[in-house]
Design an enzyme around this catalytic site. Structure first.
Site, short mmCIF file in Angstrom:
data_model
loop_
_atom_site.label_atom_id
_atom_site.label_comp_id
_atom_site.label_asym_id
_atom_site.label_seq_id
_atom_site.Cartn_x
_atom_site.Cartn_y
_atom_site.Cartn_z
N ASP A 197 0.86 -1.20 0.00
CA ASP A 197 0.00 0.00 0.00
C ASP A 197 0.89 1.24 0.00
OD1 ASP A 197 -2.33 1.43 -0.06
OD2 ASP A 197 -3.01 0.87 1.95
N HIS A 331 -10.22 -2.27 -7.18
CA HIS A 331 -10.17 -1.15 -6.22
C HIS A 331 -9.45 0.07 -6.80
CE1 HIS A 331 -9.99 0.88 -2.38
NE2 HIS A 331 -8.68 0.87 -2.39
#
Ligand code: N7H
Length: 497
Positions: A197, A331
């Protein structure tokens, strides 16, 4: 010659916004303001001077880079950060007229996130409209502000939190402390589902765009930082501040893994489920492999021996108009529809860029949880994003893109309902928490059937909206004369008896 707000970004903007506070540990101290005048005195007497600015973060990053040149992966013990933000109730207590200070359309900030949870974010609620998954500390609008403290280990972090609270004394009441920690070993930088991330980070035109990685988005400062009309005296102090969206998002990791395995089995009925296939399904749900490599660059096989260059290699979706390589509902495609996602050009999405700065929380998945395939301990993401407008940034992305089955509209594959974002999208239909997508299972779009997920594996546990003022903005707040309210005078009088 007077300096412009843009020239002041380095010294005036709090460090977590543009560059992110470097950290391995982070504490969020959520507080209520009990005595506004004492709180302002504490701000003036040393606290504002301790706030980490963008320039401080840039200097820390250089120190870390120099240390890593000789010892890869090292994180320096001396590096610490402190930022502070206020909810609209907090600003009120400090004497701000919130209606005058912000725009008429900054509604979500003024009303607070609890109201938005039911109105716009699609958080689970009961028939009476009460949020069912939110923790009590986030309910009832009791949080006036939050200190963000960062450090390289828990001992240093605890020491900094203790000193901050002692300095503030009775001026505040600590409502709750939330701790985040970077995951250990090879999972460092990865969130709990296992994906790297914090890769994408839009840059600010005229500030840090000249050093940006190739392909990274550039936006004008006003997408992230407030730029009110200079003639409006009531709004002047808000220049170079930013709205912070905080969300506590619990992640159900064994359930997520089980879902990818079941979806893989459904994709190839009658055949043994191969780890390669369920890794691909997970990657198609996110749009990147766990290593961070975008699936548009490697749509079938998980790349091995990944380099930073593989992760940062620029991409958009213009060669994948029909979602063959990366599903519309992935996403990263839902939350940042780069060029190629829908007929309009990317320019239309610049206004909706956000600067993210979250951190994982909770323990690693235990052997017992792996064995039973069920979450027993709480873990997830303390999500943080900064934007100049919640209605264009966080709230917009969650409501109009992630939760919206019809987005992206007018797509080239002519799919009416590309589906929910299966990572964090919510089904707003109160009667069901099932989410559906098209295109997650590998194969041609016309061969796709809906993929149904129930229940969601990211559960919103609460949050709040804050305003993160610039350093001059903080000084303004600390010096704002509040005619001590009648309630406070009575409270002080009683305390002296
Ligand atoms: Fe997301 N994840 O692990 O799947 N996110 N996110 N996010 N997210 C991103 O590019 C994740 C959440 C955005 O420009 C990556 O840094 C998880 C919310 C945006 O390509 C990964 C949760 C919102 C981007 C994850 C979560 C967003 C992004 C790829 C919750 C906004 C940039 C790494 C638990 C409302 C997209 C990277 C781009 C990237 C994950 C939440 C938005 C791996 C687990 C609530 C704008």
């Amino acid at each position: 010659m007077t300096s412009t707000p843009d020239q002041n970004i380095a010294k005036d903007v709090q460090g977590d916004i543009v560059l992110r506070l470097p950290k391995t540990h982070e504490a969020f101290l959520f507080f209520s303001i009990e005595h506004a005048d004492d709180f302002k005195r504490a701000l003036r007497n040393g606290l504002i001077d301790r706030i980490t600015t963008t320039a401080d973060v840039a200097a820390d990053e250089q120190k870390i880079a120099r240390a890593r040149a000789s010892l890869p992966g090292v994180f320096l013990d001396g590096i610490q950060g402190l930022n502070v933000s206020f909810s609209s109730t907090g600003l009120n207590k400090l004497g701000v007229n919130v209606d005058e200070a912000f725009r008429a359309d900054d509604v979500a900030f003024k009303a607070g996130q609890e109201a938005d949870g039911t109105e716009s974010l699609g958080d689970p609620m009961d028939v009476a409209g009460k949020l069912t998954t939110w923790k009590s500390e986030f309910k009832g609008r009791r949080i006036d502000g939050v200190f963000l403290l960062t450090a390289s280990n828990k001992v240093v972090l605890d020491g900094a939190a203790f000193r901050t609270l002692v300095h503030l004394g009775n001026s505040i009441r600590l409502i709750v402390r939330k701790d985040g920690v970077v995951r250990p070993g090879i999972e460092r930088g990865h969130e709990h589902f296992g994906f790297l991330d914090g890769i994408t980070r839009p840059t600010i035109r005229g500030f840090n765009d000249s050093t940006r990685p190739e392909g990274e988005s550039v936006a004008p400062p006003e997408v992230f930082l407030l730029r009110p009309d200079p003639k409006d005296e009531n709004k002047k102090w808000t220049v170079n501040g930013s709205f912070l969206a905080f969300r506590e998002l619990q992640q159900e990791v064994p359930e997520f893994q089980r879902f990818t395995i079941e979806a893989a089995a459904e994709s190839q009925p009658g055949q043994p489920v191969e780890p390669k296939l369920f890794a691909l399904i997970g990657a198609r749900m996110v749009g990147r492999w766990k290593s961070g490599v975008p699936i548009v660059h490697s749509p079938v096989d998980e790349p091995q021996n990944v380099t930073p260059g593989d992760i940062l290699k620029p991409f958009d979706f213009s060669d994948d108009l029909e979602q063959v390589r990366c599903p519309y509902a992935a996403h990263i495609r839902k939350s940042h529809p780069r060029k190629g996602t829908f007929p309009e050009d990317r320019i239309t999405t610049i206004d909706h860029l956000i600067l993210r700065s979250g951190i994982a929380y909770g323990p690693e998945v235990t052997d017992e949880e792996k064995r039973v395939g069920e979450t027993k301990e709480e873990r997830g993401l303390l999500f943080v994003s900064y934007q100049a407008s919640l209605e264009k940034g966080f709230q917009f992305i969650q409501k109009n893109w992630l939760n919206n089955v019809a987005f992206p509209f007018n797509n080239a594959a002519r799919i009416a309902q590309p589906g929910h974002d299966l990572i964090v999208g919510q089904n707003e239909a109160a009667e069901s928490d099932q989410r559906t997508t098209q295109g997650i299972k590998p194969g041609r779009p016309e061969e796709q059937t809906n993929l149904v997920s129930a229940p969601p594996f990211v559960v919103p546990r609460g949050g709040e909206y804050f305003f993160t003022p610039s350093i001059p903005g903080l000084r303004h707040l600390a010096n704002l004369s509040t005619s001590t309210s009648a309630v406070e005078m009575i409270r002080k009088g009683l305390a002296r008896l």
